[in-house]
Scaffold this active site. Structure first.
Site, PDB file in Angstrom:
ATOM      1  N   HIS A   1      -2.790   6.299   4.857  1.00  0.00           N
ATOM      2  CA  HIS A   1      -1.356   6.284   5.114  1.00  0.00           C
ATOM      3  C   HIS A   1      -0.752   7.618   4.686  1.00  0.00           C
ATOM      4  O   HIS A   1      -1.113   8.169   3.634  1.00  0.00           O
ATOM      5  CB  HIS A   1      -0.667   5.168   4.334  1.00  0.00           C
ATOM      6  CG  HIS A   1      -0.963   3.785   4.823  1.00  0.00           C
ATOM      7  ND1 HIS A   1      -1.702   3.531   5.956  1.00  0.00           N
ATOM      8  CD2 HIS A   1      -0.578   2.567   4.333  1.00  0.00           C
ATOM      9  CE1 HIS A   1      -1.775   2.216   6.138  1.00  0.00           C
ATOM     10  NE2 HIS A   1      -1.105   1.616   5.173  1.00  0.00           N
TER      11      HIS A   1
ATOM     12  N   CYS B   1       0.814  -1.222   0.000  1.00  0.00           N
ATOM     13  CA  CYS B   1       0.000   0.000   0.000  1.00  0.00           C
ATOM     14  C   CYS B   1       0.849   1.276   0.000  1.00  0.00           C
ATOM     15  O   CYS B   1       0.590   2.212  -0.774  1.00  0.00           O
ATOM     16  CB  CYS B   1      -0.960  -0.002   1.185  1.00  0.00           C
ATOM     17  SG  CYS B   1      -0.208  -0.471   2.752  1.00  0.00           S
TER      18      CYS B   1
END
Length: 339
Positions: free
Chosen positions: A243, A131
């Site tokens: 994130h 990711c």
């Protein structure tokens, strides 16, 4: 033409997001099948706003007749069932780490290296990157094309959803326990995650790096350029979704913030929000549910000859996982599966 699509790990965070993303983007599927482990058989999962799918048993499922498989269960499960699906004739896009560094499996970010997708024919498998690697690669690609990046130093601030639903539950439970003065229970993370940060994601390696840090290094090389040097420090933070990365790059060609800002604004998949005010940068809370990779705080780094620093945020369940996988599937049906 409509396709038959199977989603492995349909009850997990990423599996549910894949189903939502397929529906949102109107992927040309005549039939969508939700698969998970035996304990999830019969559960219902949403496919878009109106359709409900009943989960079927992954272990007993026959993949013959399935065109595309989107897999996000866990590396050990993928190791068993992804080759089985590919052998049955399905094109498999796997979101786990198991196949990423296999030289016969392309590792693809559509905005960065769509040409690598042609390699799927070797094994019938395409790997979805980590990711954090995905969002970093999307931001680095246009800068690398213009300035030739030599070195990247990145620190990550990764939300708990990257570790699954149980991790999100642990953050919630620990936070509540602190407020009511209950004992703090740990099961997913090695240390308390509520009101804390943990500089360890995945297991430690012999050189002192964690596997998450290693993934960012080797995957960036495979996706973007094997000559790029990457130093990563990966940290788990007490946020639920999104994130964030603090990125510093050194380039071969002279670079400046003003020109880099223009280049990033024109890059596919990138949204620049960059002003010197409290409204001029993006945080993880603000990107939940959004598709782009957001770049803020773009500034010259005068500590090296050709340096640039910036802040990069994305929804890890969408562009960091589900959306990237669906975009790969879209490229497959557009460029490689046309009769």
């Amino acid at each position: 033409m409509g396709y038959t699509v199977a989603v492995i790990g349909a009850t997990g965070n990423v599996g549910r997001e894949i189903l939502q993303t397929l529906a949102e983007r109107k992927f040309p599927a005549d039939k969508v099948i939700a698969l998970a482990s035996e304990k999830s058989i019969g559960q219902e999962v949403s496919y878009g706003e109106d359709d409900i799918l009943k989960v079927e048993d992954l272990n007993k499922f026959d993949f013959h007749g399935v065109d595309i498989v989107l897999s996000s269960p866990g590396a050990k499960v993928s190791a068993v069932h992804v080759p089985r699906a590919a052998a049955a004739g399905a094109m498999v896009i796997d979101n786990t780490s198991h196949f990423r560094m296999d030289p016969d499996v392309p590792l693809v970010v559509p905005e960065v290296n769509p040409e690598a997708l042609a390699g799927y024919r070797k094994r019938g498998i395409i790997a979805n990157p980590n990711c954090s690697t995905i969002q970093m690669a999307v931001a680095l690609k246009p800068l690398h094309d213009r300035y030739k990046i030599r070195r990247v130093v990145v620190s990550t601030y990764q939300s708990v959803s990257g570790a699954g639903k149980e991790a999100m539950d642990e953050l919630f439970t620990q936070t509540r326990a602190i407020f009511v003065n209950d004992p703090i229970a740990k099961s997913v993370f090695p240390k308390q995650i509520a009101f804390n940060v943990i500089p360890q994601i995945d297991a430690f390696m012999e050189d002192g790096s964690t596997r998450e840090e290693w993934k960012m290094m080797v995957e960036t090389k495979k996706i973007l350029d094997p000559k790029i040097k990457v130093a990563a420090t990966c940290v788990r933070v007490p946020t639920f979704i999104g994130h964030a990365l603090s990125i510093n790059i050194e380039t071969e060609e002279p670079i400046n913030a003003e020109e880099a800002r223009v280049i990033l604004r024109a890059a596919p998949g990138v949204s620049v929000v960059d002003q010197q005010s409290s409204d001029g940068y993006v945080t993880p809370v603000e990107v939940a549910g959004d598709n782009p990779v957001f770049v803020s705080r773009i500034r010259d780094d005068f500590t090296v000859e050709n340096g640039l620093s910036f802040w990069c945020v994305a929804d890890n369940l969408r562009k960091g996982a589900a959306l990237n996988a669906v975009q790969i599937a879209e490229l497959l049906v557009r460029d490689y599966m046309v009769e």
